[in-house]
Design a protein around this motif. Structure first.
Motif, mmCIF file in Angstrom:
data_model
loop_
_atom_site.group_PDB
_atom_site.id
_atom_site.type_symbol
_atom_site.label_atom_id
_atom_site.label_comp_id
_atom_site.label_asym_id
_atom_site.label_seq_id
_atom_site.Cartn_x
_atom_site.Cartn_y
_atom_site.Cartn_z
ATOM 1 N N PRO A 74 4.472 -2.969 3.406
ATOM 2 C CA PRO A 74 4.129 -1.805 4.245
ATOM 3 C C PRO A 74 2.676 -1.793 4.717
ATOM 4 C CG PRO A 74 5.484 -1.108 2.411
ATOM 5 C CD PRO A 74 5.140 -2.555 2.151
ATOM 6 N N THR A 77 2.987 -3.819 7.958
ATOM 7 C CA THR A 77 3.738 -3.234 9.073
ATOM 8 C C THR A 77 3.284 -1.818 9.394
ATOM 9 O OG1 THR A 77 5.415 -2.326 7.584
ATOM 10 C CG2 THR A 77 5.809 -4.533 8.462
ATOM 11 N N ILE A 79 4.502 0.736 8.166
ATOM 12 C CA ILE A 79 5.612 1.649 7.872
ATOM 13 C C ILE A 79 5.633 1.944 6.377
ATOM 14 C CG2 ILE A 79 8.115 1.976 7.950
ATOM 15 C CD1 ILE A 79 8.097 -0.039 10.331
ATOM 16 N N GLY A 80 5.299 3.180 6.020
ATOM 17 C CA GLY A 80 5.311 3.572 4.611
ATOM 18 C C GLY A 80 4.056 3.172 3.848
ATOM 19 N N LYS A 81 2.960 2.919 4.569
ATOM 20 C CA LYS A 81 1.768 2.431 3.871
ATOM 21 C C LYS A 81 1.107 3.513 2.996
ATOM 22 C CE LYS A 81 -1.353 3.119 7.769
ATOM 23 N NZ LYS A 81 -2.191 2.506 8.798
ATOM 24 N N THR B 59 9.917 -3.834 11.760
ATOM 25 C CA THR B 59 8.890 -2.911 12.223
ATOM 26 C C THR B 59 9.479 -1.829 13.119
ATOM 27 O OG1 THR B 59 8.378 -4.536 13.930
ATOM 28 C CG2 THR B 59 6.936 -4.472 12.036
#
Lengths: 94, 160
Positions: A74, A77, A79-81, B59
């Motif tokens: 994540p 990307t 996403i969800g970091k 992504t």
């Protein structure tokens, strides 16, 4: 508080782990967390894992290590970091 | 540091036809070999690494992969090749190697040992976090347009 040891890994220890390493350094600096960071490739885990408090990996790791590994994909990307950062912070502040 | 040092227009390929992962990596690798960035062996090293440690990233609408291998002996100067696969190419998921995803934009990285130049990889990561960017690359009419999307995003002067 003991300084925690963190190992950042990816398949070859070259590309994605470097990116994660840079992000992690910035995050720890912002949070004022003092930890020692090393970078390596996944194959080195076999003889190194026990020396570390936390392993942050962009690749799949042996299931036996699951307890101390955080999946860092994540951070690549986005996403969800936030959740990953929270998890890292929680593990390092204990 | 400028992205144009790593990605030239001649490092960009658009694939209209269906192709498999190996063929895509071979063609992208060929772009790096032609410009003197990597040796022939780098392609095999990347293909092999992809089997052991896949790099597909989910992504969103446009999925991405960032294949790479250990630069030792194979990389002559750091570079990145970009492939747009309109019909998608199967890559296994980096986070979950048991699953396969269809990838439309591929960044083949030939990194330099040491890592300082990999700040460029960070820029790629920023790029892929914005799906609007990825859609623009996905729908680009030609390699010039892919290049201009990149150039705008990293705000570098386009090299002619």
């Amino acid at each position: 508080m003991n300084k925690k040891k963190v190992l950042v890994i990816c398949g070859t220890g070259v590309a994605t782990s470097t990116v994660v390493m840079q992000k992690l350094k910035a995050f720890l600096r912002d949070k004022g967390i003092d930890a020692s960071l090393d970078q390596s490739k996944v194959i080195d885990l076999l003889n190194k894992a026990e020396q570390y408090d936390l392993i942050i990996s962009t690749t799949a790791v042996p299931p036996s290590l699951a307890g101390k590994v955080i999946n860092a994909v994540p951070l690549l990307t986005g996403i969800g970091k936030e959740q990953v950062y929270d998890e890292i912070e929680a593990k390092l502040k204990v | 540091m400028s992205l144009s040092e790593y990605i030239g227009k001649d490092h960009i390929r658009i694939f209209e036809e269906s192709l498999d992962q190996r063929e895509l990596l071979r063609q992208l690798g060929d772009a790096l070999i032609r410009t003197g960035a990597a040796r022939e062996e780098y392609i095999d090293a990347v293909c092999k690494r992809e089997q052991d440690y896949p790099t597909g990233l989910q992504t969103g609408e446009v999925n991405v992969a960032i294949p790479h291998a250990d630069p030792e002996h194979h990389v002559l100067k750091p570079a990145i090749a970009i492939g747009v696969a309109r019909r998608g190419v199967p890559f296994r998921n980096m986070a979950d190697p048991a699953t396969e995803i269809s990838v439309q934009v591929v960044f083949l990285i030939a990194p330099e040992k040491g890592g300082t130049q990999l700040a460029i990889l960070e820029q790629i990561m920023q790029l892929i976090q914005d799906q609007a960017n990825m859609r623009k690359m996905m729908n680009a009419q030609g390699t010039d347009e892919v290049w201009s999307v990149l150039a705008q995003l990293v705000q570098v002067e386009e090299k002619s």
